[in-house]
Structure formats: C-alpha cells, structure tokens
Motif scaffolding. Structure first.
Motif, PDB file in Angstrom:
ATOM      1  N   GLY A 180      11.991  -2.148   3.957  1.00 64.29           N
ATOM      2  CA  GLY A 180      11.025  -2.315   4.235  1.00 64.29           C
ATOM      3  C   GLY A 180      10.524  -2.388   5.802  1.00 64.29           C
ATOM      4  O   GLY A 180       8.983  -2.483   6.311  1.00 64.29           O
ATOM      5  N   ILE A 181      11.343  -3.239   6.508  1.00 68.75           N
ATOM      6  CA  ILE A 181      11.299  -3.576   8.017  1.00 68.75           C
ATOM      7  C   ILE A 181      10.979  -2.372   8.585  1.00 68.75           C
ATOM      8  O   ILE A 181       9.882  -1.877   9.147  1.00 68.75           O
ATOM      9  N   LEU A 182      11.695  -0.826   8.259  1.00 70.19           N
ATOM     10  CA  LEU A 182      11.833   0.217   9.068  1.00 70.19           C
ATOM     11  C   LEU A 182      10.239   1.017   8.828  1.00 70.19           C
ATOM     12  O   LEU A 182       9.882   1.610   9.021  1.00 70.19           O
ATOM     13  N   LYS A 183       9.870   0.367   7.360  1.00 71.46           N
ATOM     14  CA  LYS A 183       8.377   1.329   6.526  1.00 71.46           C
ATOM     15  C   LYS A 183       7.992   0.396   7.321  1.00 71.46           C
ATOM     16  O   LYS A 183       6.345   1.219   8.156  1.00 71.46           O
ATOM     17  N   GLY A 184       7.623  -0.656   7.767  1.00 70.55           N
ATOM     18  CA  GLY A 184       6.673  -1.425   7.873  1.00 70.55           C
ATOM     19  C   GLY A 184       6.557  -1.067   9.738  1.00 70.55           C
ATOM     20  O   GLY A 184       5.405  -1.076  10.095  1.00 70.55           O
ATOM     21  N   LYS A 197       0.840  -1.392   0.332  1.00 70.40           N
ATOM     22  CA  LYS A 197       0.179   0.159   0.105  1.00 70.40           C
ATOM     23  C   LYS A 197       0.503   0.782  -0.144  1.00 70.40           C
ATOM     24  O   LYS A 197       1.932   0.833   0.271  1.00 70.40           O
ATOM     25  N   LYS A 198      -0.330   2.197  -0.497  1.00 75.00           N
ATOM     26  CA  LYS A 198       0.904   3.726  -0.616  1.00 75.00           C
ATOM     27  C   LYS A 198       1.294   4.545   0.974  1.00 75.00           C
ATOM     28  O   LYS A 198      -0.723   4.603   1.036  1.00 75.00           O
ATOM     29  N   ASP A 199       1.752   4.977   0.982  1.00 75.92           N
ATOM     30  CA  ASP A 199       2.074   5.359   2.772  1.00 75.92           C
ATOM     31  C   ASP A 199       2.632   6.439   2.805  1.00 75.92           C
ATOM     32  O   ASP A 199       4.301   6.961   2.112  1.00 75.92           O
ATOM     33  N   ASP A 200       1.736   7.830   3.192  1.00 72.74           N
ATOM     34  CA  ASP A 200       2.650   9.882   2.306  1.00 72.74           C
ATOM     35  C   ASP A 200       2.811   9.615   4.181  1.00 72.74           C
ATOM     36  O   ASP A 200       3.367  11.078   3.865  1.00 72.74           O
ATOM     37  N   ASN A 201       3.281   9.206   4.890  1.00 76.25           N
ATOM     38  CA  ASN A 201       3.285   9.325   5.968  1.00 76.25           C
ATOM     39  C   ASN A 201       5.210   9.120   6.376  1.00 76.25           C
ATOM     40  O   ASN A 201       5.802   9.549   7.857  1.00 76.25           O
ATOM     41  N   LYS A 204       3.584   2.314  13.605  1.00 76.76           N
ATOM     42  CA  LYS A 204       3.327   3.106  15.201  1.00 76.76           C
ATOM     43  C   LYS A 204       3.277   4.784  15.183  1.00 76.76           C
ATOM     44  O   LYS A 204       3.796   5.497  14.092  1.00 76.76           O
ATOM     45  N   LYS A 205       1.969   5.126  14.880  1.00 82.23           N
ATOM     46  CA  LYS A 205       0.925   6.049  15.191  1.00 82.23           C
ATOM     47  C   LYS A 205       0.618   6.394  16.202  1.00 82.23           C
ATOM     48  O   LYS A 205       0.183   5.789  16.972  1.00 82.23           O
TER      49      LYS A 205
END
Length: 111
Positions: free
Chosen positions: A101-105, A66-70, A110-111
């Motif tokens: 990939g791991i860090l992006k996940g 998925k695309k995540d702009d955050n 984590k929000k």
C-alpha cells in the motif's frame, strides 16, 4: 483480511474486544469471530465500524481507495517477494500488504 484490519484499528484505539462489541452492538464473541476470520461482519456492522474508526468501508474491506492502472502490480509484487523484514526473515502477509500500500501510494503520486 477484514478481521486483521478490525483488530489493528481496535488496538490503535487501545480498546478491548468487549468495548468494541458495545460500540457496534454485537457480542464480544462476534468481534472475536471477525478478528479470527471465522465470521464476516454484516454490511451494517461494516458501516458502523467505518464510522467509528473514521475510515471508509473500502478500507475495511481491503479495497484500494481508487483504481490506478499506472502501477505495474506484477513488478511491485515481484519486488515484495524478494523483500525481507529487519531480522532478515521473509515478511508475513500483513507486513507485505502494508508495504504494498505504501509503495502503491508512492508510485501513483510520483508522476
């Protein structure tokens, strides 16, 4: 990139190139060409590979699910530029992509 992903998935299943070729319906030479980047699999081959390995076609193509702009990709890439492997050497592109990939996940959950 797709070739490396195919190779990694094949090795996880402890398969030879010949065995994978039979599953997908191509020659062993074709699988070798995919894995070395000398050829790209057709859309039907990508679909067959995704089904066999139980992954998405986007995963095979190296696209995010998925695309995540955050996520601040510039900062993430900067951090990875400074990262080192366990032996103190710079990471290779493959390890860098795995860690990215791991860090992006991690950061997107984590929000």
């Amino acid at each position: 990139m797709i070739g490396q992903t195919i190779r990694d998935l094949r090795k996880l299943k402890k398969m030879s190139q010949s065995e994978l070729a039979k599953v997908v319906g191509v020659s062993q030479t074709t699988v070798t060409a995919w894995e070395t980047g000398k050829a790209e699999p057709s859309s039907s081959a990508i679909s067959s590979l995704a089904d066999y390995f139980n992954v998405t076609t986007d995963y095979l193509l190296g696209r995010p699910e998925k695309k995540d702009d955050n996520v601040d990709y510039v900062a993430l890439d900067k951090a990875l530029d400074n990262a080192r492997s366990f032996d103190g050497e710079p990471m290779d592109d493959h390890d860098r992509e795995i860690l990215r990939g791991i860090l992006k996940g991690y950061f997107t959950t984590k929000k």
